[in-house]
Write a protein that holds these residues in place. Structure first.
Motif, PDB file in Angstrom:
ATOM      1  N   ALA A   6      61.751  21.156  93.297  1.00  0.00           N
ATOM      2  CA  ALA A   6      62.078  21.246  91.879  1.00  0.00           C
ATOM      3  C   ALA A   6      61.926  19.925  91.133  1.00  0.00           C
ATOM      4  CB  ALA A   6      63.509  21.772  91.715  1.00  0.00           C
ATOM      5  N   ALA A  15      60.551  25.292  85.863  1.00  0.00           N
ATOM      6  CA  ALA A  15      61.780  25.824  85.253  1.00  0.00           C
ATOM      7  C   ALA A  15      61.594  26.013  83.756  1.00  0.00           C
ATOM      8  CB  ALA A  15      62.957  24.890  85.529  1.00  0.00           C
ATOM      9  N   TYR A  27      66.731  28.547  89.653  1.00  0.00           N
ATOM     10  CA  TYR A  27      67.320  27.650  90.641  1.00  0.00           C
ATOM     11  C   TYR A  27      66.214  26.814  91.267  1.00  0.00           C
ATOM     12  CZ  TYR A  27      70.935  31.184  90.138  1.00  0.00           C
ATOM     13  OH  TYR A  27      71.852  32.054  89.618  1.00  0.00           O
ATOM     14  N   GLY A  28      66.588  25.674  91.826  1.00  0.00           N
ATOM     15  CA  GLY A  28      65.615  24.826  92.494  1.00  0.00           C
ATOM     16  C   GLY A  28      66.166  24.288  93.792  1.00  0.00           C
ATOM     17  N   TYR A  44      67.154  23.888  85.056  1.00  0.00           N
ATOM     18  CA  TYR A  44      67.628  24.636  86.218  1.00  0.00           C
ATOM     19  C   TYR A  44      69.109  24.965  86.045  1.00  0.00           C
ATOM     20  CZ  TYR A  44      63.344  23.670  88.742  1.00  0.00           C
ATOM     21  OH  TYR A  44      62.035  23.629  89.131  1.00  0.00           O
ATOM     22  N   VAL A  47      70.603  23.234  91.209  1.00  0.00           N
ATOM     23  CA  VAL A  47      69.614  22.669  92.122  1.00  0.00           C
ATOM     24  C   VAL A  47      70.328  22.418  93.446  1.00  0.00           C
ATOM     25  CG1 VAL A  47      67.999  20.795  92.566  1.00  0.00           C
ATOM     26  CG2 VAL A  47      68.356  21.595  90.216  1.00  0.00           C
TER      27      VAL A  47
END
Length: 184
Positions: A6, A15, A27-28, A44, A47
């Protein structure tokens, strides 16, 4: 949606693209806490550190999982991604940064849990369907031009330093986008 890496060049944009296309939750995953702090600037919801991410995703989604996972990592991360998918969710492969051997994917769990695997390879697309690649690029660049998506350039290297830029990418030491300067 879940985006691996991410904090990378694609991850820092993914994102934002997802939000502009209407994603309800994004989400990351990242490899370090520092990268989690960096990635959180791009929209995000959460994360997670990559270790143990399937549990974190299930917790964040009340057990449902996500509909889409973008995976440039490969190997064990790719295999674990299937555990974080909602029914009819899919893992989209667009790289192999970890350079693990190719997966031997058991098909029965994919089928029995209503999951899918897909890929996006820009090199293949440019050869076999350049018009589709053009449409994708224009749509993405249009979002950048409108200000809906911001590209965070964190490193600029002269073309002569391309080997060092590649080393940073391979070592996973980068955040954001690294670009090469060509000419003046």
């Amino acid at each position: 949606m879940l985006v691996h890496a991410a904090a990378g060049g694609v991850g820092s944009v993914a994102a934002q693209l997802a939000r502009s296309l209407g994603a309800a939750a994004v989400y990351g995953t990242v490899s370090t806490k520092e990268k989690a702090e960096y990635a959180s600037r791009f929209g995000y919801d959460e994360v997670f550190l990559r270790d143990g991410f399937p549990d974190a995703v299930r917790e964040a989604t009340s057990g449902r999982g996500v509909d889409l996972i973008l995976d440039p990592i490969g190997g064990p991360t790719r295999l674990a991604s299937f555990e974080a998918l909602a029914p009819f969710g899919r893992v989209a492969v667009y790289g192999e940064a970890a350079r693990h051997p190719d997966l031997h994917l058991p098909v029965l769990p994919v089928w029995k849990n209503n999951r899918a695997l897909t890929g996006y390879n820009i090199g293949d697309l440019s050869r076999r369907d350049p018009e589709a690649l053009r449409r994708h690029a224009l749509a993405a660049l249009g979002l950048v031009a409108s200000g809906a998506v911001r590209i965070d350039i964190m490193a600029e290297c002269d073309l002569a330093d391309a080997a060092e830029a590649q080393r940073l990418l391979e070592a996973g030491e980068n955040t954001g986008k690294a670009v090469l300067r060509v000419g003046r």
